[in-house]
Scaffold this motif. Structure first.
Motif, PDB file in Angstrom:
ATOM      1  N   GLY A 108       0.850  -1.182   0.000  1.00 19.51           N
ATOM      2  CA  GLY A 108       0.000   0.000   0.000  1.00 19.51           C
ATOM      3  C   GLY A 108       0.888   1.235   0.000  1.00 19.51           C
ATOM      4  N   CYS A 109       1.814   1.278  -0.964  1.00 17.78           N
ATOM      5  CA  CYS A 109       2.865   2.305  -0.960  1.00 17.78           C
ATOM      6  C   CYS A 109       2.388   3.657  -1.449  1.00 17.78           C
ATOM      7  N   ALA A 110       1.171   3.735  -2.027  1.00 14.77           N
ATOM      8  CA  ALA A 110       0.653   4.989  -2.594  1.00 14.77           C
ATOM      9  C   ALA A 110       1.672   5.549  -3.596  1.00 14.77           C
ATOM     10  N   SER A 111       2.071   6.804  -3.450  1.00 15.82           N
ATOM     11  CA  SER A 111       2.952   7.438  -4.438  1.00 15.82           C
ATOM     12  C   SER A 111       4.429   7.177  -4.179  1.00 15.82           C
ATOM     13  N   SER A 131      20.096  -4.992   0.355  1.00 20.29           N
ATOM     14  CA  SER A 131      18.676  -4.824   0.685  1.00 20.29           C
ATOM     15  C   SER A 131      17.881  -4.606  -0.583  1.00 20.29           C
ATOM     16  N   HIS A 132      16.601  -4.866  -0.484  1.00 20.44           N
ATOM     17  CA  HIS A 132      15.692  -4.657  -1.604  1.00 20.44           C
ATOM     18  C   HIS A 132      14.315  -4.341  -1.050  1.00 20.44           C
ATOM     19  N   VAL A 133      13.614  -3.400  -1.699  1.00 22.05           N
ATOM     20  CA  VAL A 133      12.278  -2.995  -1.264  1.00 22.05           C
ATOM     21  C   VAL A 133      11.288  -3.235  -2.398  1.00 22.05           C
ATOM     22  N   LEU A 134      10.251  -3.997  -2.108  1.00 26.49           N
ATOM     23  CA  LEU A 134       9.126  -4.155  -3.035  1.00 26.49           C
ATOM     24  C   LEU A 134       8.050  -3.149  -2.624  1.00 26.49           C
ATOM     25  N   ALA A 135       7.564  -2.378  -3.592  1.00 27.21           N
ATOM     26  CA  ALA A 135       6.510  -1.391  -3.334  1.00 27.21           C
ATOM     27  C   ALA A 135       5.290  -1.752  -4.166  1.00 27.21           C
ATOM     28  N   THR A 136       4.143  -1.951  -3.505  1.00 30.54           N
ATOM     29  CA  THR A 136       2.926  -2.313  -4.242  1.00 30.54           C
ATOM     30  C   THR A 136       1.769  -1.422  -3.816  1.00 30.54           C
ATOM     31  N   ASP A 137       0.826  -1.281  -4.732  1.00 31.04           N
ATOM     32  CA  ASP A 137      -0.372  -0.521  -4.433  1.00 31.04           C
ATOM     33  C   ASP A 137      -1.486  -0.947  -5.376  1.00 31.04           C
ATOM     34  N   LEU A 138      -2.715  -0.633  -4.980  1.00 26.11           N
ATOM     35  CA  LEU A 138      -3.888  -0.915  -5.795  1.00 26.11           C
ATOM     36  C   LEU A 138      -4.021   0.078  -6.945  1.00 26.11           C
ATOM     37  N   SER A 139      -3.613   1.331  -6.708  1.00 31.24           N
ATOM     38  CA  SER A 139      -3.810   2.406  -7.676  1.00 31.24           C
ATOM     39  C   SER A 139      -2.653   2.480  -8.666  1.00 31.24           C
ATOM     40  N   ARG A 140      -2.942   2.235  -9.933  1.00 27.97           N
ATOM     41  CA  ARG A 140      -1.904   2.358 -10.953  1.00 27.97           C
ATOM     42  C   ARG A 140      -1.482   3.812 -11.154  1.00 27.97           C
ATOM     43  N   ALA A 142      -1.202   6.037  -8.732  1.00 25.75           N
ATOM     44  CA  ALA A 142      -0.238   6.293  -7.660  1.00 25.75           C
ATOM     45  C   ALA A 142       1.101   5.630  -7.976  1.00 25.75           C
ATOM     46  N   LEU A 143       1.071   4.428  -8.524  1.00 26.16           N
ATOM     47  CA  LEU A 143       2.302   3.729  -8.865  1.00 26.16           C
ATOM     48  C   LEU A 143       3.072   4.459  -9.956  1.00 26.16           C
ATOM     49  N   ALA A 144       2.361   5.079 -10.885  1.00 31.20           N
ATOM     50  CA  ALA A 144       3.034   5.857 -11.929  1.00 31.20           C
ATOM     51  C   ALA A 144       3.809   7.019 -11.311  1.00 31.20           C
ATOM     52  N   ARG A 145       3.226   7.671 -10.306  1.00 29.00           N
ATOM     53  CA  ARG A 145       3.941   8.757  -9.607  1.00 29.00           C
ATOM     54  C   ARG A 145       5.142   8.206  -8.850  1.00 29.00           C
ATOM     55  N   ALA A 146       4.959   7.027  -8.243  1.00 32.82           N
ATOM     56  CA  ALA A 146       6.067   6.413  -7.509  1.00 32.82           C
ATOM     57  C   ALA A 146       7.228   6.094  -8.440  1.00 32.82           C
ATOM     58  N   LYS A 147       6.928   5.600  -9.630  1.00 31.92           N
ATOM     59  CA  LYS A 147       7.988   5.263 -10.581  1.00 31.92           C
ATOM     60  C   LYS A 147       8.731   6.509 -11.038  1.00 31.92           C
ATOM     61  N   GLN A 148       8.042   7.633 -11.137  1.00 34.31           N
ATOM     62  CA  GLN A 148       8.723   8.880 -11.511  1.00 34.31           C
ATOM     63  C   GLN A 148       9.698   9.310 -10.420  1.00 34.31           C
ATOM     64  N   GLY A 149       9.299   9.104  -9.154  1.00 32.42           N
ATOM     65  CA  GLY A 149      10.180   9.445  -8.043  1.00 32.42           C
ATOM     66  C   GLY A 149      10.455  10.924  -7.906  1.00 32.42           C
ATOM     67  N   VAL A 150       9.512  11.755  -8.318  1.00 31.55           N
ATOM     68  CA  VAL A 150       9.665  13.210  -8.246  1.00 31.55           C
ATOM     69  C   VAL A 150       8.568  13.767  -7.357  1.00 31.55           C
ATOM     70  N   LEU A 184      17.079   0.408  -5.513  1.00 28.81           N
ATOM     71  CA  LEU A 184      16.765  -0.557  -4.444  1.00 28.81           C
ATOM     72  C   LEU A 184      15.285  -0.898  -4.390  1.00 28.81           C
ATOM     73  N   VAL A 185      14.456  -0.201  -5.172  1.00 31.58           N
ATOM     74  CA  VAL A 185      12.995  -0.322  -5.065  1.00 31.58           C
ATOM     75  C   VAL A 185      12.400  -0.867  -6.362  1.00 31.58           C
ATOM     76  N   THR A 186      11.568  -1.891  -6.219  1.00 32.70           N
ATOM     77  CA  THR A 186      10.795  -2.426  -7.334  1.00 32.70           C
ATOM     78  C   THR A 186       9.328  -2.092  -7.116  1.00 32.70           C
ATOM     79  N   ILE A 187       8.684  -1.518  -8.107  1.00 31.03           N
ATOM     80  CA  ILE A 187       7.309  -1.030  -7.968  1.00 31.03           C
ATOM     81  C   ILE A 187       6.382  -1.882  -8.813  1.00 31.03           C
ATOM     82  N   GLU A 188       5.370  -2.473  -8.161  1.00 32.65           N
ATOM     83  CA  GLU A 188       4.451  -3.377  -8.848  1.00 32.65           C
ATOM     84  C   GLU A 188       3.011  -3.146  -8.381  1.00 32.65           C
ATOM     85  N   HIS A 189       2.067  -3.500  -9.249  1.00 37.11           N
ATOM     86  CA  HIS A 189       0.646  -3.425  -8.885  1.00 37.11           C
ATOM     87  C   HIS A 189       0.254  -4.686  -8.127  1.00 37.11           C
TER      88      HIS A 189
END
Length: 253
Positions: A108-111, A131-140, A142-150, A184-189
């Motif tokens: 539930g990583c949101a943005s 280390s490695h971090v998996l980031a997931t969320d229901l909202s695609r 929000a995930l698009a913003r997370a992938k931008q990282g801005v 270090l972060v992988t972002i998935e739905h």
């Protein structure tokens, strides 16, 4: 407070069935407003027709998710929990390790600010290469913003956010997460309400640390219990599950 139109109730029921998110009485006016905005963006003026289409059109449903879920987050939210991560959780994980990276999951990583905060904390503790971090969320969306990282200054409003600044690059009036953190972060739905985890395929099996904060507050009791069981099953032996102070107690789950 009842729904103003039975079709709004049917849209909400469809949403609840697919996501586990429920709408208490006091939240229904806000939910109806969100449906109306999504309806307008879809170019519809017929609510019933929209309900039929949103049930079968993934893009329309994703747009509705963006309207009806709250992505309130910022860097190092609840700093006491990150202090506990540094002082207690990471030493515990290091002591019990038999090799391999520390695997964390921001469920539930949101943005994305929470996931990047975890990666920043690991880096500050000398675990950047382990280390490695998996980031997931229901909202695609929000995930698009997370992938931008801005992000804007608004994402740095919390008490602990100063810890994030060394890992951010200033680009005009915005901040970009440094590449060494992004790597270090992988972002998935992923939909937490569905029985699709733990799983090798999604990287949600044998996880050392799960942050699932301010997510379960939107679920009904049955969904909370089911999600809690799956989260616990996703943990490696000796793993940690961190919830928010506002989340419901999990009891014996």
């Amino acid at each position: 407070m009842s729904w103003s139109d039975p079709v709004y109730e049917s849209v909400a029921r469809l949403f609840e069935e697919r996501t586990g998110v429920v709408f208490p009485l006091d939240s229904r006016p806000r939910a109806e407003l969100g449906v109306r905005r999504a309806l307008a963006r879809a170019g519809h003026d017929d609510l019933e027709r929209y309900r039929v289409q949103v049930a079968r059109d993934h893009a329309l449903f994703d747009d509705l998710v963006a309207e009806l879920t709250v992505g309130e987050t910022y860097f190092f939210r609840e700093p006491d929990q990150f202090a506990f991560l540094r002082k207690t959780i990471l030493p515990s994980l290091r002591e019990g390790r038999e090799g391999g990276p520390v695997r964390a999951w921001s469920a539930g990583c949101a943005s994305g600010e929470e996931a990047y905060s975890l990666a920043m904390a690991f880096t500050a503790e000398g675990l950047a290469g382990d280390s490695h971090v998996l980031a997931t969320d229901l909202s695609r969306a929000a995930l698009a913003r997370a992938k931008q990282g801005v992000y804007s200054e608004w994402s740095l409003r919390g008490e602990g956010a100063e810890a994030a600044r060394p890992f951010l690059e200033i680009t005009g009036e915005r901040y970009r997460v440094a590449d060494r953190i992004r790597r270090l972060v992988t972002i998935e739905h992923l939909n937490l309400a569905l029985d699709v985890y733990p799983s090798f395929v999604t990287g949600t099996w044998g996880v050392d640390l799960i942050f699932c904060r301010n997510v379960l507050i939107y679920f009904d009791g049955e969904t909370v219990s089911a999600v809690a069981r799956r989260l616990f099953d996703s943990l490696a032996e000796g793993g940690w599950l961190v919830m928010a102070s506002s989340d419901p107690p999990l009891g014996s789950e």
